[in-house]
Design a protein around this motif. Structure first.
Motif, PDB file in Angstrom:
ATOM      1  N   PHE A  34     -22.741 -15.276 -34.421  1.00 36.66           N
ATOM      2  CA  PHE A  34     -24.062 -15.622 -34.926  1.00 36.66           C
ATOM      3  C   PHE A  34     -25.133 -14.856 -34.163  1.00 36.66           C
ATOM      4  O   PHE A  34     -24.873 -14.287 -33.093  1.00 36.66           O
ATOM      5  CB  PHE A  34     -24.320 -17.132 -34.826  1.00 36.66           C
ATOM      6  CG  PHE A  34     -24.495 -17.635 -33.406  1.00 36.66           C
ATOM      7  CD1 PHE A  34     -25.758 -17.741 -32.836  1.00 36.66           C
ATOM      8  CD2 PHE A  34     -23.395 -18.010 -32.647  1.00 36.66           C
ATOM      9  CE1 PHE A  34     -25.920 -18.202 -31.531  1.00 36.66           C
ATOM     10  CE2 PHE A  34     -23.545 -18.476 -31.345  1.00 36.66           C
ATOM     11  CZ  PHE A  34     -24.817 -18.574 -30.788  1.00 36.66           C
TER      12      PHE A  34
ATOM     13  N   VAL B 202     -20.454 -20.579 -38.987  1.00 38.39           N
ATOM     14  CA  VAL B 202     -19.981 -19.468 -38.174  1.00 38.39           C
ATOM     15  C   VAL B 202     -18.491 -19.262 -38.418  1.00 38.39           C
ATOM     16  O   VAL B 202     -17.671 -20.121 -38.085  1.00 38.39           O
ATOM     17  CB  VAL B 202     -20.232 -19.730 -36.678  1.00 38.39           C
ATOM     18  CG1 VAL B 202     -19.734 -18.546 -35.845  1.00 38.39           C
ATOM     19  CG2 VAL B 202     -21.721 -19.951 -36.432  1.00 38.39           C
TER      20      VAL B 202
ATOM     21  N   ALA C 214     -24.348 -15.432 -39.262  1.00 37.14           N
ATOM     22  CA  ALA C 214     -25.248 -16.587 -39.291  1.00 37.14           C
ATOM     23  C   ALA C 214     -26.431 -16.312 -38.355  1.00 37.14           C
ATOM     24  O   ALA C 214     -26.285 -15.646 -37.334  1.00 37.14           O
ATOM     25  CB  ALA C 214     -24.513 -17.849 -38.852  1.00 37.14           C
TER      26      ALA C 214
END
Length: 310
Positions: free
Chosen positions: A164, A158, A190
């Protein structure tokens, strides 16, 4: 503690219970409140002192599986009668939530725990919390163990400005699952995925088209045989097949973001192959979906490739 507090046993958590009372007992715990309690994802020692205190203090414990949570309570030195255990799971959550709300309105403190980790993320609990809010009742979070944050903390995936996405379990049906993977190929951040052991090989096959995109695999996190490995998506299926033990246990995974440079390089290589065999727009679409690269940039590149080859 309340009049309905559970019986306390001695080892091995007697000292922890004393510490919990000393560390967390001074805080105010209002009556008529729902306490959302994070429980261990494998290692019972990860239960927080405040969670332990509230599980002892609560008038009743609502949980995803009463047998599972009762076993945790007993392991922690707590023993509750069946009348103080309320089953609230995915099949009865809407109905059971009303029972919990009724108890809350009577002034009871209710702790809610899913089978493992933080409730209402991928486990039941969201409907229960929503019902309490709608009734004007207080909902108190007790943070702690979570497979999502655990795998993110070791993935190194991250970026400071990236964040994310929590995807959780992909669809079971092949077509829907493949469509989600194609969509994730376009996600620049992510992505956290969860999977059960009986479907992990299927997930590995579904992620293979993402090629060299990095993947962190967390298996049996916090448990004795915990394993964390980083590999390319295209290597995941082979990694599983190399050792039968690797397919056992619960999985939390992080699909790493690709940098723009990586996406562009991968897209260009794939596009160079595709434009020789497919119509230009089809080649661009496939290259963009597989690499996560910009479709507009790849289209301009494809035009140049076509011009150079003519």
């Amino acid at each position: 503690m309340s009049a309905s507090s559970p019986a306390l046993s001695s080892p091995p958590f007697a000292s922890a219970l004393r510490a919990a009372r000393e560390a967390a007992g001074a805080q105010h715990y209002p009556q008529g409140a729902l306490y959302v309690v994070a429980t261990p994802i494998g290692n019972v020692a990860d239960l927080s002192l405040r969670a332990l205190h509230v599980l002892a203090l609560a008038d009743a414990v609502a949980c995803e599986d009463t047998r599972h949570t009762q076993a945790l309570l007993r392991a922690c030195g707590l023993d509750r009668p069946a009348a103080q255990m309320i089953a609230v799971h995915q099949h009865n959550e809407a109905e059971a939530a009303q029972q919990v709300v009724q108890r809350l309105r009577q002034g009871q403190r209710i702790a809610y725990a899913s089978d493992a980790g933080t409730p209402a993320v991928s486990d039941p609990g969201a409907r229960l919390a929503a019902a309490a809010h709608q009734a004007g009742l207080r909902v108190v979070p007790l943070p702690g163990a979570s497979s999502v944050t655990a795998v993110l903390s070791v993935a190194g995936a991250v970026a400071d400005d990236g964040g994310f996405v929590f995807e959780g379990f992909l669809p079971a049906k092949a077509g829907e699952r493949d469509a989600r993977v194609q969509a994730l190929a376009q996600e620049p951040r992510a992505v956290v995925l969860l999977e059960a052991p009986h479907r992990i090989a299927t997930l590995a096959q579904a992620l293979a088209p993402l090629g060299a995109r990095p993947l962190t695999v967390g298996r049996e996190l916090t448990k004795q045989f915990e394993q964390v490995a980083v590999m390319a998506c295209e290597a995941f299926a082979g990694w599983l097949a190399a050792d039968a033990v690797r397919s056992k246990g619960e999985f939390a995974l992080v699909l790493h973001p690709w940098s723009q440079a990586q996406a562009a390089e991968s897209g260009e290589k794939l596009l160079a192959l595709l434009v020789k065999e497919l119509p230009l727009k089809t080649a661009v679409r496939i290259a963009a979906e597989a690499s996560g690269g910009s479709r507009n940039v790849l289209y301009e590149l494809a035009l140049r490739m076509k011009k150079d080859s003519d």
